[in-house]
Motif scaffolding. Structure first.
Motif, mmCIF file in Angstrom:
data_model
loop_
_atom_site.group_PDB
_atom_site.id
_atom_site.type_symbol
_atom_site.label_atom_id
_atom_site.label_comp_id
_atom_site.label_asym_id
_atom_site.label_seq_id
_atom_site.Cartn_x
_atom_site.Cartn_y
_atom_site.Cartn_z
ATOM 1 N N LEU A 50 0.816 -1.216 0.000
ATOM 2 C CA LEU A 50 0.000 0.000 0.000
ATOM 3 C C LEU A 50 0.849 1.265 0.000
ATOM 4 C CD1 LEU A 50 -2.629 -0.973 2.741
ATOM 5 C CD2 LEU A 50 -2.791 -1.328 0.278
ATOM 6 N N ALA A 51 2.153 1.115 -0.204
ATOM 7 C CA ALA A 51 3.086 2.228 -0.021
ATOM 8 C C ALA A 51 2.755 3.449 -0.876
ATOM 9 C CB ALA A 51 4.513 1.769 -0.301
ATOM 10 N N ASP A 52 2.199 3.256 -2.056
ATOM 11 C CA ASP A 52 1.916 4.373 -2.956
ATOM 12 C C ASP A 52 0.508 4.938 -2.779
ATOM 13 O OD1 ASP A 52 4.445 4.237 -4.114
ATOM 14 O OD2 ASP A 52 3.802 2.694 -5.540
ATOM 15 N N ARG A 53 -0.218 4.450 -1.811
ATOM 16 C CA ARG A 53 -1.580 4.919 -1.591
ATOM 17 C C ARG A 53 -1.564 6.206 -0.765
ATOM 18 N NH1 ARG A 53 -6.059 0.620 0.166
ATOM 19 N NH2 ARG A 53 -5.352 -0.175 -1.858
ATOM 20 N N ALA A 54 -2.426 7.168 -1.125
ATOM 21 C CA ALA A 54 -2.507 8.432 -0.393
ATOM 22 C C ALA A 54 -3.193 8.223 0.952
ATOM 23 C CB ALA A 54 -3.271 9.462 -1.215
ATOM 24 N N LEU A 55 -2.838 9.045 1.927
ATOM 25 C CA LEU A 55 -3.407 8.917 3.265
ATOM 26 C C LEU A 55 -4.921 9.059 3.253
ATOM 27 C CD1 LEU A 55 -0.833 10.941 5.434
ATOM 28 C CD2 LEU A 55 -0.909 8.486 4.999
ATOM 29 N N ARG A 56 -5.449 9.881 2.355
ATOM 30 C CA ARG A 56 -6.904 10.099 2.314
ATOM 31 C C ARG A 56 -7.651 8.838 1.892
ATOM 32 N NH1 ARG A 56 -5.148 13.227 -2.083
ATOM 33 N NH2 ARG A 56 -5.509 12.233 -4.107
ATOM 34 N N GLU A 57 -6.959 7.884 1.280
ATOM 35 C CA GLU A 57 -7.590 6.663 0.796
ATOM 36 C C GLU A 57 -7.564 5.538 1.830
ATOM 37 O OE1 GLU A 57 -5.545 5.566 -2.762
ATOM 38 O OE2 GLU A 57 -5.751 7.538 -3.675
ATOM 39 N N LEU A 58 -6.973 5.796 2.983
ATOM 40 C CA LEU A 58 -6.760 4.734 3.959
ATOM 41 C C LEU A 58 -7.907 4.616 4.949
ATOM 42 C CD1 LEU A 58 -3.008 5.387 4.858
ATOM 43 C CD2 LEU A 58 -3.938 3.954 3.026
ATOM 44 N N SER A 59 -8.091 3.408 5.451
ATOM 45 C CA SER A 59 -9.016 3.197 6.568
ATOM 46 C C SER A 59 -8.340 3.706 7.840
ATOM 47 C CB SER A 59 -9.330 1.704 6.713
ATOM 48 O OG SER A 59 -8.156 1.005 7.117
#
Length: 265
Positions: A131-140
């Motif tokens: 998940l390293a490239d995922r933006a913080l806004r997309e996280l649970s």
């Protein structure tokens, strides 16, 4: 000792928020700080991290006084995660974790192989590599909390201070974070102090518990000894009892809830 303190006292104006607090920890130990709101848990963590100057007493990392260390030197040994850390929503997990290396890299050195390995280790230890490239806004909520813990681990600090790491999380994410904390302690040898509200979570995951009330240390010992002390009912002013489910595990506290009568009923 990786982390210790003796007779720590902190004042906010004339109010004594912490009085004579002490602890002594072994490598890889998990210590839970519990107590009612305003009991001094967060204050104790901040004093241990050197973020608050105590009026009395001292904290030490590997027998070196925290007061004598620079912020950068402390950051290489200890990572502190507050209740609600913030970062830009568009930042990715990888970018956040890379910031955790700042105490090693500084302003003038570029990232080298050791830094990259530390970042990879931090992501892997928290299960976030994919998940390293995922933006913080997309996280649970649980993923976001793991991202912050990963950033703290990237410091390669052997001590991790957590202020209410399971607050505002659904029960599933709470279990996920507690499992991560336990694995970091047992598999990576990270020494962990966490302030936590849930008594049963504290008992389940910690090696020792410090019970605070109005800034005073009321108990310091193993979870089972706390269960046998009668202090939970007295300190939190609740009715309840400890229930033994498995003789090989600490008991859990069962609060007695009473139905409140409606006004005019």
């Amino acid at each position: 000792m990786p982390l210790s303190c003796s007779q720590l006292s902190v004042f906010y104006g004339r109010r004594k928020a912490l009085s004579g607090f002490r602890l002594s920890m072994e490598k890889g130990e998990i210590r839970a700080l519990i107590g009612p709101n305003g009991s001094g848990k967060s204050t104790a963590l901040q004093a241990l991290a050197g973020l608050i100057k105590p009026a009395e007493g001292s904290a030490a990392i590997e027998d070196v006084s925290v007061a004598s260390m620079s912020r950068r030197a402390i950051a290489r040994k200890l990572a502190f995660l507050p209740q609600q850390p913030s970062a830009p929503d568009e930042m990715t997990i990888a970018q956040l974790v890379r910031q955790g290396r700042f105490s090693h890299v500084g302003l003038f050195r570029s990232y080298d192989g050791r830094d990259e390995k530390a970042i990879e280790w931090a992501l892997d230890s928290t299960g976030l590599t994919s998940l390293a490239d995922r933006a913080l806004r997309e996280l649970s909520g649980g993923e976001r909390q793991r991202a912050w813990i990963s950033a703290a681990l990237a410091q390669e600090a052997g001590i991790l201070l957590l202020d209410e790491p399971t607050s505002f999380l659904d029960i599933g994410y709470q279990v996920e974070i507690l499992d991560l904390i336990h694995r970091l302690s047992r598999e990576k040898g990270v020494t962990i102090v966490m302030a936590i509200h849930d008594i049963n979570q504290a008992i389940a995951v910690s090696d020792r518990i410090s019970l605070l009330e109005r800034g005073e240390l009321r108990f310091d010992g193993e979870p089972r000894a706390l269960a046998e002390s009668g202090l939970i009912e007295k300190t939190f002013r609740v009715k309840g009892r400890f229930v033994e489910v498995d003789p090989d595990k600490p008991p859990h506290f069962d609060v007695e809830l009473t139905r409140l009568a409606r006004p005019g009923a």
